[in-house]
Design an enzyme around this catalytic site. Sequence first.
Site, PDB file in Angstrom:
ATOM      1  N   LYS A  19       0.782  -1.343   0.060  1.00  0.00           N
ATOM      2  CA  LYS A  19       0.105   0.029   0.127  1.00  0.00           C
ATOM      3  C   LYS A  19       0.933   1.228   0.153  1.00  0.00           C
ATOM      4  O   LYS A  19       0.590   2.243  -0.528  1.00  0.00           O
ATOM      5  CB  LYS A  19      -0.823   0.038   1.286  1.00  0.00           C
ATOM      6  CG  LYS A  19      -2.178  -0.752   1.185  1.00  0.00           C
ATOM      7  CD  LYS A  19      -3.009  -0.557   2.574  1.00  0.00           C
ATOM      8  CE  LYS A  19      -3.993  -1.968   2.850  1.00  0.00           C
ATOM      9  NZ  LYS A  19      -4.659  -1.724   3.825  1.00  0.00           N
ATOM     10  N   ASP A  75      -9.258   1.795   5.407  1.00  0.00           N
ATOM     11  CA  ASP A  75      -9.844   0.763   5.971  1.00  0.00           C
ATOM     12  C   ASP A  75     -10.592   0.141   4.521  1.00  0.00           C
ATOM     13  O   ASP A  75     -10.961   0.941   4.072  1.00  0.00           O
ATOM     14  CB  ASP A  75     -10.784   1.051   7.077  1.00  0.00           C
ATOM     15  CG  ASP A  75     -11.158  -0.384   7.959  1.00  0.00           C
ATOM     16  OD1 ASP A  75     -10.141  -0.953   8.288  1.00  0.00           O
ATOM     17  OD2 ASP A  75     -12.134  -0.478   8.410  1.00  0.00           O
ATOM     18  N   ASP A 164      -9.409 -11.570  -3.516  1.00  0.00           N
ATOM     19  CA  ASP A 164      -9.308 -11.416  -4.995  1.00  0.00           C
ATOM     20  C   ASP A 164      -9.784 -12.968  -5.926  1.00  0.00           C
ATOM     21  O   ASP A 164     -10.321 -12.441  -6.771  1.00  0.00           O
ATOM     22  CB  ASP A 164      -7.778 -11.405  -5.354  1.00  0.00           C
ATOM     23  CG  ASP A 164      -7.485  -9.642  -5.043  1.00  0.00           C
ATOM     24  OD1 ASP A 164      -8.601  -8.964  -4.967  1.00  0.00           O
ATOM     25  OD2 ASP A 164      -6.496  -9.221  -5.054  1.00  0.00           O
ATOM     26  N   ARG A 190      -9.620   0.677  -4.005  1.00  0.00           N
ATOM     27  CA  ARG A 190      -8.473   1.476  -3.462  1.00  0.00           C
ATOM     28  C   ARG A 190      -7.839   2.762  -4.441  1.00  0.00           C
ATOM     29  O   ARG A 190      -7.533   3.938  -4.139  1.00  0.00           O
ATOM     30  CB  ARG A 190      -7.368   0.691  -3.022  1.00  0.00           C
ATOM     31  CG  ARG A 190      -6.123   1.231  -1.993  1.00  0.00           C
ATOM     32  CD  ARG A 190      -5.251   0.568  -1.185  1.00  0.00           C
ATOM     33  NE  ARG A 190      -5.870  -0.538  -0.599  1.00  0.00           N
ATOM     34  CZ  ARG A 190      -6.310  -1.736  -0.693  1.00  0.00           C
ATOM     35  NH1 ARG A 190      -5.904  -2.261  -1.733  1.00  0.00           N
ATOM     36  NH2 ARG A 190      -7.187  -2.520   0.255  1.00  0.00           N
TER      37      ARG A 190
END
Length: 203
Positions: A19, A75, A164, A190
């Site tokens: 991330k 989150d 996924d 995201r």
Amino acid sequence: MTRKFEGSKLLVATHNAGKLTEISEILAPHGVTVVGAGDMDLPEPEETEDTFVGNARIKAHAAAQATGLPALADDSGITIDALGGAPGVYTADWAETGNGRDFMMAMTRANDEITAMGLGAPRTAQFRCTLVIAWPDGHDEVFEGVMPGSLVWPIRGAGGFGYDPMFMPEGYDITCGEMDKAEKNKISHRGRALAQFVAGCFG
Ligand code: IMP
């Protein structure tokens, strides 16, 4: 009015290296230095809220207060319509074994619960991401991204992570587990939340 980001340093309150890299790359053209939680001695507050935004707020404010820097937290999780939005904020908890996370177990649980209800296709679901940037003075801004799709069984693909391999985005006939990472980032929850953040705070 959305408050603009005017500093040069942004703390990203995550210990997830993937991330951090993704966010650093997206913010690079804006002249922002991104600092990860691993570089600072950050508290890991308990995520006690029952919404994505509530938990992202807890993490962002705790990090901003602890460091005096503007802090970005996220989150995320999956919401399954047939299960009334579950697992939602408990997405990671469904994979918890007491000895690490097992996402095959979590995906099997999701499939078993839907199957027990006698539901066929399409089994609609969404990946959701909420991003919160908090400033040390207590102000915050919230950005949300959604990737709609449906669940498949058996799972397909060895790529990606988490849920996924059971998630097929709307308009695709492959799962996120079969998808190229760059392609997923373009349409992901995201990716969309980050685009909103950039448009709101850097636009
Ligand atoms: P967290 O917000 O990083 O705690 O993630 C919550 C949970 O949602 C994790 O357990 C992830 O596996 C799952 N999750 C979040 N985003 C994705 C995604 O893009 N693909 C698969 N699983 C995801």
